[in-house]
Design a protein around this motif. Structure first.
Motif, PDB file in Angstrom:
ATOM      1  N   ASP A 187       0.834  -1.207   0.000  1.00 47.45           N
ATOM      2  CA  ASP A 187       0.000   0.000   0.000  1.00 47.45           C
ATOM      3  C   ASP A 187       0.868   1.256   0.000  1.00 47.45           C
ATOM      4  O   ASP A 187       0.562   2.237  -0.708  1.00 47.45           O
ATOM      5  N   LEU A 188       1.939   1.248   0.770  1.00 45.75           N
ATOM      6  CA  LEU A 188       2.850   2.387   0.799  1.00 45.75           C
ATOM      7  C   LEU A 188       3.540   2.577  -0.548  1.00 45.75           C
ATOM      8  O   LEU A 188       3.791   3.707  -0.975  1.00 45.75           O
ATOM      9  N   ARG A 189       3.834   1.485  -1.209  1.00 42.41           N
ATOM     10  CA  ARG A 189       4.406   1.584  -2.552  1.00 42.41           C
ATOM     11  C   ARG A 189       3.393   2.195  -3.519  1.00 42.41           C
ATOM     12  O   ARG A 189       3.725   3.074  -4.323  1.00 42.41           O
ATOM     13  N   ASP A 190       2.157   1.743  -3.413  1.00 43.53           N
ATOM     14  CA  ASP A 190       1.125   2.273  -4.305  1.00 43.53           C
ATOM     15  C   ASP A 190       0.893   3.767  -4.068  1.00 43.53           C
ATOM     16  O   ASP A 190       0.488   4.493  -4.983  1.00 43.53           O
ATOM     17  N   GLU A 191       1.161   4.218  -2.847  1.00 44.55           N
ATOM     18  CA  GLU A 191       1.016   5.645  -2.524  1.00 44.55           C
ATOM     19  C   GLU A 191       2.239   6.455  -2.948  1.00 44.55           C
ATOM     20  O   GLU A 191       2.230   7.689  -2.839  1.00 44.55           O
ATOM     21  N   GLY A 192       3.290   5.778  -3.388  1.00 41.36           N
ATOM     22  CA  GLY A 192       4.488   6.481  -3.823  1.00 41.36           C
ATOM     23  C   GLY A 192       5.505   6.742  -2.737  1.00 41.36           C
ATOM     24  O   GLY A 192       6.523   7.404  -2.986  1.00 41.36           O
ATOM     25  N   LYS A 193       5.272   6.225  -1.527  1.00 44.81           N
ATOM     26  CA  LYS A 193       6.229   6.425  -0.436  1.00 44.81           C
ATOM     27  C   LYS A 193       7.498   5.592  -0.640  1.00 44.81           C
ATOM     28  O   LYS A 193       8.589   5.996  -0.226  1.00 44.81           O
ATOM     29  N   ILE A 194       7.336   4.417  -1.216  1.00 38.92           N
ATOM     30  CA  ILE A 194       8.473   3.551  -1.513  1.00 38.92           C
ATOM     31  C   ILE A 194       8.364   3.079  -2.954  1.00 38.92           C
ATOM     32  O   ILE A 194       7.279   3.110  -3.557  1.00 38.92           O
ATOM     33  N   GLY A 195       9.496   2.664  -3.507  1.00 39.02           N
ATOM     34  CA  GLY A 195       9.499   2.235  -4.896  1.00 39.02           C
ATOM     35  C   GLY A 195       9.430   0.734  -5.067  1.00 39.02           C
ATOM     36  O   GLY A 195       8.748   0.230  -5.957  1.00 39.02           O
ATOM     37  N   ARG A 196      10.158   0.015  -4.195  1.00 35.47           N
ATOM     38  CA  ARG A 196      10.235  -1.432  -4.301  1.00 35.47           C
ATOM     39  C   ARG A 196      10.292  -2.020  -2.900  1.00 35.47           C
ATOM     40  O   ARG A 196      10.754  -1.360  -1.968  1.00 35.47           O
ATOM     41  N   ILE A 197       9.872  -3.280  -2.778  1.00 32.62           N
ATOM     42  CA  ILE A 197       9.777  -3.942  -1.477  1.00 32.62           C
ATOM     43  C   ILE A 197      10.786  -5.079  -1.409  1.00 32.62           C
ATOM     44  O   ILE A 197      10.914  -5.875  -2.343  1.00 32.62           O
ATOM     45  N   GLY A 198      11.491  -5.155  -0.276  1.00 34.79           N
ATOM     46  CA  GLY A 198      12.413  -6.249  -0.041  1.00 34.79           C
ATOM     47  C   GLY A 198      12.143  -6.905   1.302  1.00 34.79           C
ATOM     48  O   GLY A 198      11.406  -6.382   2.138  1.00 34.79           O
ATOM     49  N   LEU A 199      12.768  -8.054   1.517  1.00 40.66           N
ATOM     50  CA  LEU A 199      12.631  -8.817   2.760  1.00 40.66           C
ATOM     51  C   LEU A 199      14.024  -9.124   3.302  1.00 40.66           C
ATOM     52  O   LEU A 199      15.013  -9.052   2.570  1.00 40.66           O
ATOM     53  N   SER A 200      14.093  -9.499   4.576  1.00 46.82           N
ATOM     54  CA  SER A 200      15.373  -9.868   5.171  1.00 46.82           C
ATOM     55  C   SER A 200      15.195 -11.061   6.094  1.00 46.82           C
ATOM     56  O   SER A 200      14.206 -11.136   6.832  1.00 46.82           O
ATOM     57  N   GLU A 201      16.167 -11.972   6.045  1.00 44.05           N
ATOM     58  CA  GLU A 201      16.170 -13.174   6.872  1.00 44.05           C
ATOM     59  C   GLU A 201      14.870 -13.958   6.721  1.00 44.05           C
ATOM     60  O   GLU A 201      14.154 -14.211   7.695  1.00 44.05           O
ATOM     61  N   VAL A 202      14.591 -14.358   5.489  1.00 44.00           N
ATOM     62  CA  VAL A 202      13.383 -15.131   5.213  1.00 44.00           C
ATOM     63  C   VAL A 202      13.754 -16.484   4.614  1.00 44.00           C
ATOM     64  O   VAL A 202      14.843 -16.680   4.080  1.00 44.00           O
ATOM     65  N   THR A 203      12.825 -17.411   4.706  1.00 45.49           N
ATOM     66  CA  THR A 203      12.972 -18.706   4.071  1.00 45.49           C
ATOM     67  C   THR A 203      12.422 -18.637   2.645  1.00 45.49           C
ATOM     68  O   THR A 203      11.740 -17.665   2.270  1.00 45.49           O
ATOM     69  N   ALA A 204      12.686 -19.681   1.872  1.00 45.90           N
ATOM     70  CA  ALA A 204      12.140 -19.730   0.520  1.00 45.90           C
ATOM     71  C   ALA A 204      10.611 -19.762   0.568  1.00 45.90           C
ATOM     72  O   ALA A 204       9.937 -19.158  -0.281  1.00 45.90           O
ATOM     73  N   GLY A 205      10.049 -20.438   1.560  1.00 44.07           N
ATOM     74  CA  GLY A 205       8.602 -20.486   1.696  1.00 44.07           C
ATOM     75  C   GLY A 205       8.006 -19.127   2.019  1.00 44.07           C
ATOM     76  O   GLY A 205       6.946 -18.756   1.485  1.00 44.07           O
ATOM     77  N   GLU A 206       8.675 -18.374   2.883  1.00 40.77           N
ATOM     78  CA  GLU A 206       8.193 -17.030   3.215  1.00 40.77           C
ATOM     79  C   GLU A 206       8.297 -16.100   2.017  1.00 40.77           C
ATOM     80  O   GLU A 206       7.409 -15.254   1.785  1.00 40.77           O
TER      81      GLU A 206
END
Length: 279
Positions: free
Chosen positions: A141-160
């Motif tokens: 939602d924040l990306r759609d509002e233009g606050k962020i451009g792209r989303i990343g994750l940290s310390e996740v499994t392949a399933g997550e």
């Protein structure tokens, strides 16, 4: 030919070998002045990806980078992370991926970085007390509002990662990974298959690379340092790998960035590949 760039899409292309700002001191005085010089030197040397987070001295690291680099030059990606908040408890922090909290955290990061938009915003840790889909959905939602451009994750499994990608596009994953620690091989494979950037944190294990006879031998063969061998191994591992080595010293920064010059032979790579099995 080994590619030295990674394309995030949307006109955002970065040099694969970036810089992790976590080690930069932020306290007033000569150490802070030195940290500002290191950040500026990184950009002078062509670094276009700098990694920070609110957790790194509770926002002071973000403020340091803004002081050093704002207004940011064209093409520079400063990525930060949210999802961890400060507390008064014994641990000093806790996960917080509640949608309203993530929104507040992103607004705080924008202020500290003096930015209108964060081109890559990563979820530092998945909050076990909040559904993953709600956390990723809030960032969407924040990306759609233009606050962020792209989303990343940290310390996740392949399933997550797979679950998150069902909610929205994921641009990056930042997991611990290096020559000696390859527990997240399945995540790297998933990123490679999907074209998702993989940013290994702790890309060089301090002390271990130089102390290992095989790494030292390869370094001698190449005329490189053990640290450069470890980084060259990462760069050759997959085109989606974007190492972010950190340092507070200009000489060490220059040594790290020079790792791009070295190419491992098939024999050298095979010898290094066996180190994780031994470890």
């Amino acid at each position: 030919m080994l590619s030295t760039g990674f394309d995030f899409g949307g006109g955002l292309n970065v040099r694969r070998l970036g810089f992790g700002a976590m080690r930069l001191p932020t306290e007033p005085g000569p150490a802070r002045e030195g940290a500002i010089a290191v950040a500026r030197r990184a950009v002078e040397l062509g670094v276009t990806l700098i990694d920070t987070a609110f957790l790194y001295r509770w926002g002071a690291n973000e403020e340091l980078l803004a002081e050093a680099l704002h207004p940011y030059p064209d093409g520079l990606l400063v990525t930060t992370k949210v999802g961890v908040v400060r507390t008064d408890g014994p641990q000093g922090w806790r996960h917080d991926g509640r949608p309203d909290s993530l929104r507040e955290q992103v607004e705080g990061a924008l202020r500290r970085l003096r930015a209108e938009r964060i081109e890559l915003l990563q979820l530092h840790r998945i909050d076990p007390g909040t559904p993953l889909e709600d956390q990723v959905g809030a960032l969407r939602d924040l990306r759609d509002e233009g606050k962020i451009g792209r989303i990343g994750l940290s310390e996740v499994t392949a399933g997550e990662l797979d679950r998150a990608r069902r909610v929205t596009a994921i641009a990056s994953v930042q997991n611990r990974y290096n020559l000696f620690d390859r527990a997240y091989e399945p995540v790297l494979a998933a990123c490679e298959a999907a074209g998702v950037a993989f940013l290994p944190w702790r890309p060089v294990v301090a002390g271990e690379a130089g102390a290992t006879a095989e790494v030292a031998a390869v370094a001698a063969e190449l005329g490189a340092t053990p640290t450069q061998v470890a980084l060259a191994w990462l760069l050759g591992r997959s085109p989606v790998v974007l190492p972010i080595p950190g340092t507070a010293r200009i000489a060490h920064l220059e040594e790290n960035l020079a790792a791009e010059r070295f190419r491992l032979s098939a024999d050298q790579r095979a010898r290094l590949d066996r180190l994780a099995e031994a470890a």
